[in-house]
Design a protein around this motif. Structure first.
Motif, mmCIF file in Angstrom:
data_model
loop_
_atom_site.group_PDB
_atom_site.id
_atom_site.type_symbol
_atom_site.label_atom_id
_atom_site.label_comp_id
_atom_site.label_asym_id
_atom_site.label_seq_id
_atom_site.Cartn_x
_atom_site.Cartn_y
_atom_site.Cartn_z
ATOM 1 N N ARG A 91 6.495 25.694 -2.953
ATOM 2 C CA ARG A 91 7.428 26.782 -2.569
ATOM 3 C C ARG A 91 7.970 27.491 -3.806
ATOM 4 N N ARG A 92 8.369 26.689 -4.796
ATOM 5 C CA ARG A 92 8.913 27.280 -6.029
ATOM 6 C C ARG A 92 7.862 28.141 -6.722
ATOM 7 N N ALA A 93 6.640 27.588 -6.821
ATOM 8 C CA ALA A 93 5.541 28.326 -7.460
ATOM 9 C C ALA A 93 5.247 29.599 -6.671
ATOM 10 N N GLY A 94 5.270 29.489 -5.358
ATOM 11 C CA GLY A 94 4.993 30.651 -4.508
ATOM 12 C C GLY A 94 6.009 31.762 -4.724
ATOM 13 N N GLY A 145 -2.575 17.389 0.972
ATOM 14 C CA GLY A 145 -2.801 18.777 0.578
ATOM 15 C C GLY A 145 -1.644 19.663 1.003
ATOM 16 N N VAL A 146 -1.289 20.591 0.121
ATOM 17 C CA VAL A 146 -0.237 21.571 0.414
ATOM 18 C C VAL A 146 -0.761 22.943 -0.016
ATOM 19 N N ILE A 147 -0.715 23.896 0.898
ATOM 20 C CA ILE A 147 -1.135 25.264 0.575
ATOM 21 C C ILE A 147 -0.032 26.209 1.042
ATOM 22 N N TYR A 148 0.449 27.026 0.111
ATOM 23 C CA TYR A 148 1.562 27.938 0.408
ATOM 24 C C TYR A 148 1.058 29.370 0.300
ATOM 25 N N HIS A 149 1.162 30.120 1.384
ATOM 26 C CA HIS A 149 0.763 31.532 1.427
ATOM 27 C C HIS A 149 1.887 32.341 0.778
ATOM 28 N N MET A 187 0.862 -1.210 0.000
ATOM 29 C CA MET A 187 0.000 0.000 0.000
ATOM 30 C C MET A 187 0.891 1.252 0.000
ATOM 31 N N GLU A 188 0.688 2.103 -0.986
ATOM 32 C CA GLU A 188 1.509 3.330 -1.063
ATOM 33 C C GLU A 188 1.094 4.316 0.009
ATOM 34 N N ASP A 189 2.082 5.028 0.579
ATOM 35 C CA ASP A 189 1.686 6.016 1.588
ATOM 36 C C ASP A 189 1.780 7.447 1.058
ATOM 37 N N TRP A 190 2.240 7.610 -0.165
ATOM 38 C CA TRP A 190 2.255 8.904 -0.859
ATOM 39 C C TRP A 190 3.121 9.947 -0.167
ATOM 40 N N SER A 191 4.023 9.508 0.730
ATOM 41 C CA SER A 191 4.851 10.515 1.421
ATOM 42 C C SER A 191 5.814 11.205 0.450
ATOM 43 N N ASP A 192 6.287 10.468 -0.580
ATOM 44 C CA ASP A 192 7.172 11.122 -1.553
ATOM 45 C C ASP A 192 6.412 12.197 -2.328
ATOM 46 N N CYS A 193 5.127 11.909 -2.596
ATOM 47 C CA CYS A 193 4.306 12.902 -3.311
ATOM 48 C C CYS A 193 4.150 14.171 -2.467
ATOM 49 N N LEU A 194 4.013 14.002 -1.152
ATOM 50 C CA LEU A 194 3.895 15.191 -0.294
ATOM 51 C C LEU A 194 5.181 16.009 -0.357
ATOM 52 N N ASP A 195 6.331 15.340 -0.280
ATOM 53 C CA ASP A 195 7.615 16.064 -0.328
ATOM 54 C C ASP A 195 7.762 16.837 -1.640
ATOM 55 N N VAL A 196 7.384 16.173 -2.728
ATOM 56 C CA VAL A 196 7.500 16.819 -4.043
ATOM 57 C C VAL A 196 6.534 18.009 -4.121
ATOM 58 N N ALA A 197 5.312 17.815 -3.628
ATOM 59 C CA ALA A 197 4.313 18.903 -3.675
ATOM 60 C C ALA A 197 4.786 20.113 -2.866
#
Ligand code: IPD
Length: 276
Positions: free
Chosen positions: A16-19, A119-123, A1-11
């Motif tokens: 941050r870059r997009a911000g 979910g990742v939200i960058y102010h 079962m994937e835990d998607w933690s790598d996806c969180l790190d990438v997101a």
């Protein structure tokens, strides 16, 4: 079962870059145009940032699918399947961005088998980073988030957003809903011009409830994981389960306050993201 933690790190890295791109674009002259209504704004930066986010993620995860605000506006079908799907708002609070009003965010959500996983939200103005992964808690700059436990609506601060429709009939319902919230009485109602950041305030316990008609799946996806992982609830305006494509939401720290808000609301029909 994937835990998607790598996806969180990438997101997180991409948000941050997009911000940073958004931060520098704020200082430059903007090419502003409108989409569904004259108040539904878009700029060159919205397109550039969405392209940056999607192309970076696609290179990393070629089999994944994408739903993005500007791709959808350009006619790409907004369809959530069982496949791993990134749900992206490159600049949430575009009107704020146009005016340099400091409430603007990059929002990146991720769903698998139609379940929101992270979910990742960058102010973009103050660099605050909200993150969550299903089952692993929600964080603001690495510090754990906890929603308000308030159950008494007379002690609640309520947030909402206006949505793009400004015809008299819609405004009457919008103002009627707000009047009900104010006369509950609650402590107050606030509108900050960014659905995603308002929802983050529910996650952090700075406000008790949020409701809106007219937002999109990319406004809700990342924030829903963050609020749920902070202990809150995110539901439909009818009181049933959240329907990500329904363009409506109620979120709250407690089910009691969510139920109160649900009972007050008169609906505004914005259609659906997956049929428009
Ligand atoms: C919008 C903003 C606005 C809300 C709209 C959203 P955008 O997002 O969050 O405050 O009222 O419903 O769609 O267009 O700035 O990304």
């Amino acid at each position: 079962m994937e835990d998607w933690s790598d996806c969180l790190d990438v997101a997180v890295q991409i948000a941050r870059r997009a911000g940073q791109v958004v931060q520098s674009a704020v200082k430059q002259e903007k090419q502003v145009s409108s989409k569904s209504t004259p108040t539904d704004l878009v700029t060159e930066a919205d397109h550039q940032v969405e392209e940056l986010i999607i192309s970076t993620l696609r290179e990393k995860y070629p089999s994944h699918r994408f739903i993005g605000e500007e791709s959808s506006a350009a006619g790409v079908k907004c369809e959530l399947t069982d496949a791993p799907t990134w749900i992206i708002d490159p600049i949430d609070g575009t009107c704020n961005f146009v005016h340099s009003f400091p409430m603007v965010a990059v929002s990146i959500g991720f769903a698998v088998r139609k379940e929101l996983e992270l979910g990742v939200i960058y102010h973009c103005f103050d660099g605050t980073l909200y993150t969550a992964r299903k089952g692993h808690g929600a964080f603001c700059n690495g510090v754990r988030l906890q929603v308000s436990k308030e159950k008494d609506v007379s002690k609640a601060l309520i947030l909402t957003e206006i949505g793009a429709k400004r015809d008299p009939a819609t405004l009457d319902i919008f103002l009627g809903n707000m009047k009900k919230m104010l006369s509950a009485p609650t402590h107050g109602v606030r509108i900050i011009g960014s659905s995603t950041l308002a929802l983050c305030h529910i996650a952090s316990g700075a406000a008790e409830a949020y409701y809106q008609y007219g937002l999109h799946c990319w406004d809700i996806a990342a924030a829903a994981v963050i609020i749920r992982e902070a202990g809150g609830c995110v539901i439909d305006t009818t009181g049933g389960p959240l329907d990500l494509m329904s363009r409506r939401v109620v979120a709250a720290g407690t089910r009691e306050i969510a139920d109160y808000v649900v009972k007050q609301l008169q609906p505004i029909n914005y259609g659906r993201d997956d049929t428009d």
